[in-house]
Scaffold this motif. Structure first.
Motif, PDB file in Angstrom:
ATOM      1  N   GLY B 140       0.801  -1.232   0.000  1.00  0.00           N
ATOM      2  CA  GLY B 140       0.000   0.000   0.000  1.00  0.00           C
ATOM      3  C   GLY B 140       0.826   1.270   0.000  1.00  0.00           C
ATOM      4  N   GLU B 141       2.113   1.147   0.317  1.00  0.00           N
ATOM      5  CA  GLU B 141       2.958   2.341   0.380  1.00  0.00           C
ATOM      6  C   GLU B 141       3.531   2.727  -0.985  1.00  0.00           C
ATOM      7  OE1 GLU B 141       5.948   1.531   3.260  1.00  0.00           O
ATOM      8  OE2 GLU B 141       4.497   1.249   4.884  1.00  0.00           O
ATOM      9  N   PHE B 142       3.274   1.910  -1.997  1.00  0.00           N
ATOM     10  CA  PHE B 142       3.903   2.144  -3.301  1.00  0.00           C
ATOM     11  C   PHE B 142       2.878   2.630  -4.324  1.00  0.00           C
ATOM     12  CE2 PHE B 142       6.435  -0.801  -0.928  1.00  0.00           C
ATOM     13  CZ  PHE B 142       7.725  -0.359  -1.136  1.00  0.00           C
ATOM     14  N   MET B 143       3.335   3.516  -5.199  1.00  0.00           N
ATOM     15  CA  MET B 143       2.458   4.098  -6.215  1.00  0.00           C
ATOM     16  C   MET B 143       1.943   3.039  -7.186  1.00  0.00           C
ATOM     17  SD  MET B 143       1.083   6.769  -7.553  1.00  0.00           S
ATOM     18  CE  MET B 143       1.928   8.253  -7.007  1.00  0.00           C
ATOM     19  N   ASN B 144       2.826   2.104  -7.535  1.00  0.00           N
ATOM     20  CA  ASN B 144       2.420   1.082  -8.503  1.00  0.00           C
ATOM     21  C   ASN B 144       3.261  -0.177  -8.303  1.00  0.00           C
ATOM     22  OD1 ASN B 144       4.912   1.621  -9.800  1.00  0.00           O
ATOM     23  ND2 ASN B 144       3.953   3.276 -10.952  1.00  0.00           N
ATOM     24  N   MET B 145       2.912  -1.220  -9.037  1.00  0.00           N
ATOM     25  CA  MET B 145       3.601  -2.505  -8.894  1.00  0.00           C
ATOM     26  C   MET B 145       5.057  -2.405  -9.349  1.00  0.00           C
ATOM     27  SD  MET B 145       1.615  -4.679  -7.491  1.00  0.00           S
ATOM     28  CE  MET B 145       2.417  -6.248  -7.801  1.00  0.00           C
ATOM     29  N   THR B 146       5.319  -1.496 -10.293  1.00  0.00           N
ATOM     30  CA  THR B 146       6.690  -1.340 -10.782  1.00  0.00           C
ATOM     31  C   THR B 146       7.617  -0.975  -9.624  1.00  0.00           C
ATOM     32  OG1 THR B 146       5.773  -0.557 -12.867  1.00  0.00           O
ATOM     33  CG2 THR B 146       8.111  -0.166 -12.511  1.00  0.00           C
ATOM     34  N   GLN B 147       7.196  -0.009  -8.819  1.00  0.00           N
ATOM     35  CA  GLN B 147       8.011   0.407  -7.673  1.00  0.00           C
ATOM     36  C   GLN B 147       8.148  -0.737  -6.666  1.00  0.00           C
ATOM     37  OE1 GLN B 147       6.261   3.942  -6.004  1.00  0.00           O
ATOM     38  NE2 GLN B 147       6.900   5.229  -7.710  1.00  0.00           N
ATOM     39  N   PHE B 148       7.028  -1.382  -6.395  1.00  0.00           N
ATOM     40  CA  PHE B 148       7.013  -2.484  -5.416  1.00  0.00           C
ATOM     41  C   PHE B 148       7.979  -3.584  -5.867  1.00  0.00           C
ATOM     42  CE2 PHE B 148       4.245  -5.941  -3.317  1.00  0.00           C
ATOM     43  CZ  PHE B 148       4.713  -5.659  -2.049  1.00  0.00           C
ATOM     44  N   ASN B 149       8.002  -3.850  -7.173  1.00  0.00           N
ATOM     45  CA  ASN B 149       8.861  -4.913  -7.703  1.00  0.00           C
ATOM     46  C   ASN B 149      10.333  -4.494  -7.763  1.00  0.00           C
ATOM     47  OD1 ASN B 149       6.701  -6.634  -8.066  1.00  0.00           O
ATOM     48  ND2 ASN B 149       6.220  -5.796 -10.071  1.00  0.00           N
ATOM     49  N   GLU B 150      10.561  -3.202  -7.993  1.00  0.00           N
ATOM     50  CA  GLU B 150      11.950  -2.725  -8.007  1.00  0.00           C
ATOM     51  C   GLU B 150      12.620  -2.968  -6.656  1.00  0.00           C
ATOM     52  OE1 GLU B 150      11.395   1.364  -9.324  1.00  0.00           O
ATOM     53  OE2 GLU B 150      12.832   0.961 -10.906  1.00  0.00           O
ATOM     54  N   VAL B 151      11.830  -2.854  -5.587  1.00  0.00           N
ATOM     55  CA  VAL B 151      12.388  -3.095  -4.245  1.00  0.00           C
ATOM     56  C   VAL B 151      12.865  -4.541  -4.125  1.00  0.00           C
ATOM     57  CG1 VAL B 151      11.854  -3.152  -1.774  1.00  0.00           C
ATOM     58  CG2 VAL B 151      10.987  -1.297  -3.190  1.00  0.00           C
ATOM     59  N   SER B 152      12.088  -5.464  -4.706  1.00  0.00           N
ATOM     60  CA  SER B 152      12.503  -6.877  -4.697  1.00  0.00           C
ATOM     61  C   SER B 152      13.854  -7.051  -5.373  1.00  0.00           C
ATOM     62  CB  SER B 152      11.487  -7.746  -5.457  1.00  0.00           C
ATOM     63  OG  SER B 152      10.393  -8.026  -4.643  1.00  0.00           O
TER      64      SER B 152
END
Lengths: 310, 208
Positions: B140-152
């Motif tokens: 929920g803290e990320f604008m989109n899945m791209t950002q969430f996945n970049e963290v991975s």
């Protein structure tokens, strides 16, 4: 005369305002990026079917991969007093303004399959976990090519987040293997015919490639057609994404040694559409506690497990 | 003369329309813009590594106990794992110890108590297993899945740079190893006999 004017205005206001009758059903709009692709047809029809099953009147709008067309649909939907919008956006950035316009008009939007770049414009976004699916595909790709060789990548629409999540997932794996070299990367807009043309030109420049990674199955089929025409279908391994029936069939044929579509990522459009319609119904019935972002697993389909997906 | 002017004007208009109707973008630039925006995945992953990694290791469940509970009561035990979205996978931070039985190109095979075998990953460290097992990183803290996945991707890089070299340099058959790491369980297949752990901490005994 003055009384007559007021009475007339009052009559017009009453007759123009929305007065749901006992027989009038609430309405859901299903706005789809394109109906020129069987996968999105399934998504649209499944969403509409579920909405109707729950007692809504459902109408499907085709945006034809055009944000301006999508904006027109939203204007009509707002003017027609729909109760909710089930949206498959055309553009992660471009569609945000449409969703916000609907929100301002009091109509909640629920995104399906594709996301928009906003945390709070849509009530909820149910999307395929494209990144994880393409990590699995990337790992399989590396093993199938024995960690070395040359390959091409066909990208989808450059304005769609799914395009980049798929590419990013794939490259997060493949780029770690220095003996795997990408010799071409071009967009074919998720379109089968464009993919065939792009692959033809790639094959002219790089006739010895070992693999083609495609951002969806329509492009995988287009690439495969170009390979067949060039007599290279047995030499180049094609990898798709979606789980479309023709690609699943091609993997089955590959399993008996007559083709070369190696794998795809299976998405579940019916599940996505059904969940989104259910969330919209729950929200309209007062449930405000719906997760904003809900990724759905993508499963790797290869020769080994393709029988489970036929 | 008029004809020449007409042709000239038509050509100018045609060229202007043509230039304005074509919008050429470099795919790499579009990709970079899509991937990053103002978001810095590297900083987010580094923050986890420096501020939250220790907490994740301290909160890790004992792997042998977890496996025993999964064998006894799979559904209720698996339900305690982390879940992201609609998925067949449940994620756990686990810790344990055992003896190194073998070393392959991408894994170190470890025998736990009761003869159970697991693999500690040294290669093919990809995907979201680590990110999803860590409860502190919220979608929920990320604008989109791209950002969430970049963290991975960035967390996996940190594992590859900081933890894997310890395994590669010091793992030898017969040595004792203590570990903490991320584990995914498939609730559909329920397979517990080929578990692979992405390591977050490794301690290998000194040479005797």
């Amino acid at each position: 005369m003055e009384h007559l004017t007021f009475a007339l205005i009052g009559f017009l206001l009453v007759s123009c305002s929305k007065q749901p009758t006992e027989n009038e059903k609430p309405k859901m709009a299903v706005v789809i990026s394109t109906l020129n692709n069987p996968w999105f047809v399934v998504l649209a029809e499944s969403a509409a079917e579920k909405a109707r099953e729950m007692g809504y009147e459902a109408t499907i709008f085709d945006s034809q991969n055009n944000s301006a067309k999508e904006a027109e649909h939203f204007e009509n939907i707002i003017a027609s007093d729909y109760d909710a919008i089930l949206l498959n956006p055309t553009d992660a950035d471009g569609s945000v303004v449409n969703v916000e316009m609907a929100k301002d008009a009091g109509i909640p939007t629920f995104c399906m399959d594709r996301e928009i770049n906003s945390k709070d414009a849509a009530v909820s976004q149910v999307i395929s976990d494209s990144f994880s699916g393409c990590v699995k595909l990337g790992e399989y790709f590396v093993r199938e090519l024995n960690r070395s060789g040359t390959y091409a990548e066909l990208l989808g629409l450059v304005g769609d987040n799914n395009t980049w999540n798929r590419s990013m997932g794939f490259h997060s794996v493949v780029d770690k293997f220095p003996d795997l070299e990408m010799v071409a990367q071009q967009s074919a807009d998720f379109d089968r015919n464009k993919a065939m043309e792009v692959t033809e030109s790639i094959l002219q420049a790089h006739p010895e490639i070992d693999g083609i990674f495609c951002g969806n199955d329509a492009m995988a089929m287009g690439a495969y057609q170009a390979l067949v025409a060039a007599g290279k279908a047995d030499q180049v391994k094609v990898f798709g994404f979606d789980g479309a029936t023709d690609v699943i069939n091609a993997i089955v044929i590959n399993a008996i040694g007559e083709g070369n579509i190696a794998a795809t990522g299976m998405q579940f459009p019916k599940m996505i559409a059904t969940k989104v319609a259910e969330f919209a119904d729950q929200y309209l019935n007062g449930n405000q506690d719906i997760d904003n972002k809900i990724p759905i697993d993508v499963e790797l389909v290869t020769q080994k497990n393709v029988e489970e997906y036929k | 003369m008029n004809k020449v002017i007409k042709c000239g004007l038509t050509t100018v208009v045609f060229v202007i329309v043509l230039i304005n109707s074509i919008n050429i973008k470099d795919l790499d630039k579009v990709r970079t813009k899509k991937e990053s925006g103002n978001f810095e995945a590297g900083a987010c992953a580094q923050n986890f590594w420096e501020q939250q990694r220790t907490v994740s290791i301290e909160e890790a469940v004992n792997l042998s106990q977890l496996l025993t509970r999964l064998e006894q009561s799979f559904d209720s035990t698996a339900a305690r794992g982390q879940q992201v979205g609609i998925s067949d996978y449940r994620y756990f931070m686990v810790q344990g110890s055992g003896t190194i039985e073998g070393i392959s190109e991408d894994d170190v095979v470890v025998v736990l108590d009761k003869g159970r075998k697991i693999r500690l990953a040294t290669g093919f460290i990809f995907g979201n297993t680590m990110r999803n097992a860590v409860s502190q990183i919220d979608i929920g803290e990320f604008m989109n899945m791209t950002q969430f996945n970049e963290v991975s991707i960035q967390i996996n890089n940190l594992v590859q740079e900081n933890i894997v070299p310890i395994l590669e340099e010091r793992a030898e058959t017969g040595r004792s190893v203590s570990f903490a790491g991320a584990l995914s369980i498939d609730v559909e297949t329920r397979q517990l006999d080929s578990l692979r752990i992405i390591p977050l901490q490794i301690d290998i005994e000194e040479e005797k």
